[in-house]
Scaffold this active site. Structure first.
Site: not given
Ligand code: GDP
Ligand code: MN
Length: 394
Positions: A114, A204
């Site tokens: 992530y 993101e």
């Protein structure tokens, strides 16, 4: 309504990443299943990945991300995704209509990470967030294994520094191959650049993957653009997809109403953003949940009141309505006429609580009382919130 940020689709975000040198899989969007075969001709595979393009995450869990091993399978997958609204943990049970599908070259995933850049509000700085628990919701990782969520705050004056990337990457266990480490570090720098230069409020990558071939790729992409910066992000404005917006919010836009739909069941109509926020607070303090934020504005016309009230009545979640008006420039009689005009068009089937104060309050009350509208009067904002909460409890 001016929102805090503008969301982009995954394929749009990947286009921006590509521009900033962040590697993404090759892909193409289609709007119908028939286009799939042609799109695939230019893409390496099998396998191909077929992905719903909607402004909602958790698509994988909801069947919005499919891996196809043949062109026919890819077409079937695109057809299925386009056919029905996509329901994911983030869409609500009614799901979201899918207008476009992204077809990409499949990737041999070895590890998933992530990586995101956001603003840390308490530190008032951008922060890079990195985790080796990729592919999962970061909130979930933070709740279950906070030690896996690594952060580096950025001093906006000096920008992102290479040692910060090394701080994040060298805490991985096991360490990736040296060429993957170099790529990860480079991608972090480019993500910061993307974030700053595109005025993002969020950039993101989840997951950022290392492939079996040791390449690093952004397999998913999410970008939100800060609304206040849209005036200088002209190309971004063109990426706005109004089909993704809530129909009631779109309608409110047309009438210049400051309306945001929320998850609760108390419809609220208030004048002034501050009073609207305070009203939402007291609704919550009374144990209920607002269905919306609606600031009709200081100088709202009767027409705007009517439209605002109609929008509240159209929201099927609304089980009670609270009107909280402090008449100033907006006079209470104008408000009363606006509400009556809306009630004439559409019957109000839910309890209505009214708290009026200020300019022309007597006349406003009289107009409401002389109509055949059923409503309860509250003397102040606390009583109003308690009354409305009582209507929906039990
Ligand atoms: P999201 O569920 O909306 O976040 O959609 P993602 O784009 O993140 O896709 C969900 C999951 O599908 C990812 O976490 C990956 O594990 C998997 N996935 C996506 N693309 C590929 C691919 O090319 N190959 C493989 N093997 N898995 C993929
Ligand atoms: Mn994802």
């Amino acid at each position: 309504m001016r929102k805090v940020f503008m969301k982009l689709h995954e394929y749009q975000a990947k286009e921006i990443f590509r521009k900033f040198g962040i590697p993404v899989p090759n892909g193409q969007t289609v709007t119908s299943a028939q286009e799939t075969h042609k799109a695939i001709e230019h893409l390496k595979g099998p396998p191909w990945v077929i992905k719903a393009q909607v402004h909602a995450g958790g698509r994988g869990k909801g069947g919005g991300v499919k891996i196809a091993h043949s062109p026919d399978e890819a077409e079937k997958a695109a057809e299925n995704i386009l056919k029905n609204p996509l329901v994911t943990p983030q869409t609500g049970p009614e799901g979201k209509k899918v207008n476009q599908v992204l077809i990409e070259e499949g990737v041999n995933i070895d590890r998933e990470f992530y990586l995101a850049m956001v603003i840390d509000r308490s530190a008032a700085r951008p922060v890079m967030i990195f985790s080796q628990a990729g592919g999962m919701e970061i909130e979930e990782v933070a709740a279950r294994s906070p030690e896996l969520v690594l952060k580096e705050l950025v001093d906006p004056v000096v920008g992102w520094l290479p040692h910060q990337a090394r701080n994040l990457v060298y805490r991985l266990n096991p360490l990736p191959a040296p060429e993957s480490i170099r790529e990860l570090i480079a991608i972090m720098g480019r993500l910061y650049k993307t974030f700053i230069q595109s005025d993002c409020s969020l950039a993101e990558i989840n997951p950022l993957v290392i492939t079996k071939e040791k390449k690093v790729l952004a397999v998913d992409a999410k970008i939100n653009i800060d609304d206040s910066a849209l005036f200088r992000q002209k190309e971004m404005q063109a990426l706005d997809d109004p089909r993704e917006k809530d129909p009631l919010e779109l309608k409110a836009d047309q009438y210049n109403l400051n309306y945001i739909r929320l998850d609760g069941n108390i419809g609220a109509m208030v004048n002034g953003a501050g009073l609207a926020m305070a009203t939402m607070d007291v609704i919550k303090m009374a144990g209920a949940e607002p269905a919306n934020f609606l600031d009709v504005g200081g100088g709202a016309s009767e027409e705007m009141i009517t439209r605002g009230f109609e929008i509240i009545l159209e929201d099927k979640k609304v089980k009670a309505i609270l009107v909280n008006i402090f008449g100033g420039i907006l006079r209470c009689d104008v408000l009363a006429r606006g509400i009556l005009a809306a009630a004439e068009k559409k019957e109000i089937k839910v309890p209505l609580i009214v708290r009026l104060k200020g300019t022309n309050v007597e006349e406003g009350r009289k107009i409401l009382q002389e109509s055949n509208l059923k409503f309860l009067v509250a003397k102040d904002i606390e009583e109003a919130a308690e009354m409305v909460a009582k209507q929906v409890s039990g």
